[in-house]
Design a protein around this motif. Structure first.
Motif, PDB file in Angstrom:
ATOM      1  N   LYS A 170      19.276  41.661  19.172  1.00 14.83           N
ATOM      2  CA  LYS A 170      20.189  42.159  18.156  1.00 14.83           C
ATOM      3  C   LYS A 170      21.369  42.610  19.127  1.00 14.83           C
ATOM      4  O   LYS A 170      22.558  42.601  18.480  1.00 14.83           O
ATOM      5  N   ALA A 194      23.624  39.308  19.647  1.00 17.93           N
ATOM      6  CA  ALA A 194      23.963  38.889  18.379  1.00 17.93           C
ATOM      7  C   ALA A 194      25.187  39.666  17.750  1.00 17.93           C
ATOM      8  O   ALA A 194      25.802  39.107  16.985  1.00 17.93           O
ATOM      9  N   GLY A 195      25.304  40.824  18.314  1.00 15.77           N
ATOM     10  CA  GLY A 195      26.190  41.884  17.744  1.00 15.77           C
ATOM     11  C   GLY A 195      25.803  42.548  16.336  1.00 15.77           C
ATOM     12  O   GLY A 195      26.540  43.141  15.874  1.00 15.77           O
ATOM     13  N   TYR A 196      24.517  42.514  16.154  1.00 15.63           N
ATOM     14  CA  TYR A 196      24.193  43.212  14.914  1.00 15.63           C
ATOM     15  C   TYR A 196      23.924  44.602  15.267  1.00 15.63           C
ATOM     16  O   TYR A 196      23.893  45.524  14.451  1.00 15.63           O
ATOM     17  N   ARG A 240      27.407  32.677  17.968  1.00 14.78           N
ATOM     18  CA  ARG A 240      25.836  33.110  18.377  1.00 14.78           C
ATOM     19  C   ARG A 240      25.040  33.045  17.083  1.00 14.78           C
ATOM     20  O   ARG A 240      25.206  33.845  16.195  1.00 14.78           O
ATOM     21  N   GLY A 294      30.502  42.228  17.562  1.00 12.07           N
ATOM     22  CA  GLY A 294      29.788  42.147  16.311  1.00 12.07           C
ATOM     23  C   GLY A 294      29.261  40.690  16.134  1.00 12.07           C
ATOM     24  O   GLY A 294      29.551  39.793  16.838  1.00 12.07           O
ATOM     25  N   PRO A 295      28.913  40.478  14.918  1.00 13.86           N
ATOM     26  CA  PRO A 295      28.203  39.002  14.632  1.00 13.86           C
ATOM     27  C   PRO A 295      29.331  38.185  14.588  1.00 13.86           C
ATOM     28  O   PRO A 295      30.438  38.375  14.223  1.00 13.86           O
ATOM     29  N   ASN A 296      28.959  36.902  14.907  1.00 12.82           N
ATOM     30  CA  ASN A 296      29.872  35.844  14.806  1.00 12.82           C
ATOM     31  C   ASN A 296      29.087  34.440  15.030  1.00 12.82           C
ATOM     32  O   ASN A 296      28.029  34.453  15.669  1.00 12.82           O
ATOM     33  N   VAL A 352      21.136  33.274  15.523  1.00 11.86           N
ATOM     34  CA  VAL A 352      19.709  33.639  15.807  1.00 11.86           C
ATOM     35  C   VAL A 352      18.697  32.913  14.971  1.00 11.86           C
ATOM     36  O   VAL A 352      18.801  32.792  13.616  1.00 11.86           O
TER      37      VAL A 352
END
Ligand SMILES: Nc1ncnc2c1ncn2[C@@H]1O[C@H](COP(=O)(O)OP(=O)(O)OP(=O)(O)O)[C@@H](O)[C@H]1O
Length: 272
Positions: free
Chosen positions: A60, A63-65, A87, A82-84, A89
């Motif tokens: 996480k 992943a930037g979660y 990446r 942050g998410p992008n 999952v």
């Protein structure tokens, strides 16, 4: 995704990362404590550790979660904030849309990104064939087995050409035979595309069979115990599981993991 279109890059650096959660009341739990390791570009790096040590937490963070309490994650030198889409999952639980066929599911990302539907579905069909789902392109997720759903899931992640694939125990819960087949399918894809992968598992045989390198974690507060280079040749096959090299790596990893697994067991509350 063809060989020539495979994404380059994806070098991930986990730099002195710590994660503290506050649980009920004001108690703080140090889950990850000063963890550092790298996922070299084009490698299949496996994160191996006892159940509950914080592997999913690490995924996480990469992943930037979630945000590290301490330290930093970098992808190709750029801090993760942050998410992008660079990446992706793949979790254990299926995230396929039940109202779409497998082909529509796999084509979904590119279509949303503006690609023509016909072209995206052609590519989706080709990827589904690579993961052994030829003839199932027009089935719905509920019409196929769990193992087939996992393969479609991997195809759906691959089509977006992420820099880094994060697979969090994607084959957990499958029966032994399906799990072995899934490992073979993933290795075939990896040999073809060399997509940078961080694969999370608590299964030692799965870890060694897949990995270029193993990052072995302790139990909480979790640190990186060691990194083991898996110098088995590719393509891998199941005969390698009886080789001397395999035995040596397994013994080394088991020595490290055994005590950590005991700690995890001791901290598990007894059943009421
Ligand atoms: N959102 C959260 N809030 C509070 N604590 C959390 C949270 N997420 C995880 N934890 C804590 O972090 C610990 C590690 O959980 P995590 O799911 O990362 O471990 P894991 O190694 O992936 O486990 P498993 O192999 O069993 O899936 C858990 O024991 C839990 O106490």
């Amino acid at each position: 995704m063809t060989k020539s279109s495979a994404t380059s890059g994806g070098h991930c650096v986990v730099d002195s990362v710590g994660k503290v959660y506050s649980s009920s009341g004001n108690d703080l739990e140090i889950v990850l404590k000063d963890c550092s390791f790298e996922v070299p570009a084009g490698s299949l790096t496996v994160l191996l550790g006892p159940s509950g040590c914080g592997k999913s937490t690490m995924v996480k963070l990469i992943a930037g979660y979630e945000t590290p309490t301490l330290g930093q994650v970098r992808l190709d030198g750029v801090p993760v904030n942050g998410p992008n889409a660079d990446r992706i999952v793949v979790f254990q639980e299926t995230a396929l849309f039940p109202w779409m066929t497998l082909q529509e599911n796999v084509a979904y990302g590119p279509v949303q990104a503006g690609e023509a539907k016909a072209a995206a579905e052609r590519e989706a069909g080709a990827l589904l064939r690579t993961v052994g789902l030829a003839g199932f392109e027009h089935r719905y997720p509920t019409q196929i087995s769990g193992g087939m759903q996992r393969r479609a899931e991997v195809a759906r992640a691959l089509i977006t050409r992420p820099k880094l694939m994060l697979l969090d125990e994607p084959f957990r819960g499958l029966d032994h035979m399906s799990r072995g087949l899934m490992q073979e399918y993933y290795l075939k894809l990896f040999d073809e595309h060399r997509m940078t992968t961080l694969f999370v598992t608590s299964e030692i045989d799965e870890a060694i069979f897949l990995a270029d390198r193993l990052v072995v974690l302790s139990y909480k507060p979790t640190v990186v115990k060691t990194v083991i280079d898996v110098d088995l040749p590719r393509p891998r096959n199941f005969q390698m599981l009886t080789s001397a090299t395999y035995g040596r790596i397994k013994e080394q990893a088991l020595d490290l993991l055994y005590n950590e697994a005991l700690k995890a067991f001791d901290q598990t509350p007894a059943a009421a």
